[in-house]
Design an enzyme around this catalytic site. Sequence first.
Site: not given
Length: 484
Positions: A79, A146
């Site tokens: 991400d 994350e």
Amino acid sequence: MNKEVAQLNPVQIWENFEKMNEVPRGSKKEERIIAFTKKFGEDLGLETIVDKTGNVIIKKPATPGMEDRKGIILQSHIDMVHQKNADTDFNFDTDGIQSYIDGDWVKAKGTTLGADNGIGAATIMGVLASKDLVHGPIEGLFTIDEETGMTGAFGLEGGILKGDILLNLDTEDEHELCIGCAGGIDTNVNYTYDEVAAEGTAFHIQIKGLKGGHSGCEIHLGRGNANKLMNRLLWNTRQKFGLEIAQIDGGSLRNAIPRESFADVVVAPESVEEFKTYISAFEKEIKTELHATEPNLVVVISAIDTPFKVMDVAAQDALLSAIYAAPCGVVRMSDDLEGLVETSTSMARVKVGGGNVLVQSLTRSSVDTAKFDVTNQLDAAFAITKGNVEHGGAYPGWTPNATSQILEEMKEIHQELFNKPAVVNAVHAGLECGIIGSHYPNLDMISFGPTIKNPHSPDEMCEIDTVSRFWDYLKITLEKVAKK
């Protein structure tokens, strides 16, 4: 895809990075990048697993004859932080990142680049696809989310990974070997307030042009926090001119230093000229204070139609006082590592309007007791508002291992390859190593990567030559571990 970027050396990394950047991959919206990564592994004919959380694990067998060597887990998150300049027309849900080369750097047009941590993920893909690298058993671990809670790392199941060593590819300074990180905790303040009818002359205030950046890695640089600066302006104009607040909208992401803040306010007609004069003086005052760190800071006001409602006086005064009193920035430096922040907190988001208040802060520390002391300070500051203050999303730090075998090996390789010692350090940011280590406590872990500047902001950039050297460093490390 920018073909010029994709053809940079090493093409094994840059081509994969450009392909990734065609896929929208914001935190909490990773379905397409999960599918992309899964297909990548399957197209190589490698064992590919998507766990129940959404992490992708791709397993590559060892070079023939090295099956019994230590297994290495290569780990990055897929991400990215979505940030764009206010004047940039871009839809992160549909548009691919528009990268370009600017001298020695790769940048993006008006948005975050996604090198954090796309370069790491693209590097793992390069290892998985390579036919000429020498290595033991390899597992590529691509974690999700994350940036907004480390959901992927928290949800990782024990028993799936078999490796002995974890190489996290999410450090952003070349020549640095990271062996520890801070833990963190979120503080969210939510409550409602009464509105009253607005009377007077209305203005829209903008504080913008700040650098922003990562609220862990760059908190020590003394950059301005747009939310705290806006509150300072509003608090002072409240005292001087009886200003009333209709709405505030500052910051956007929990882990980024806020670059911009906007407010709609109302002042009495007889105070308008003095108010304008004060705003101009305030801008000069702040620019003088932050001249070295925020040369592009501006404060802009423009007349708007008077809104129907503003905050009632009691709620407004309590909010401004609470935000003013709340800690923000570096709280304490480390006693153990020179130049390392031990504890900090950043007021990332302030949103006020329509009878609702939201204030979000992220506190980081390598010392748990210090971390919770700061949350107590936030509790105390916002007690005056009688609002709901919640702390959550806590994640552990990663305690340095001074006897790490992979650390000693990589220090030796670094000295041989670059003819100078590596910088061994810990980072004041949340790496996934601490969480992954809680699932796999016997892992020997280290984090490293190429140079990335200004992550979490539209000024993010990746230094081209460092990616090539990082690739060489990784290849030699894999080979030397395999040959031991």
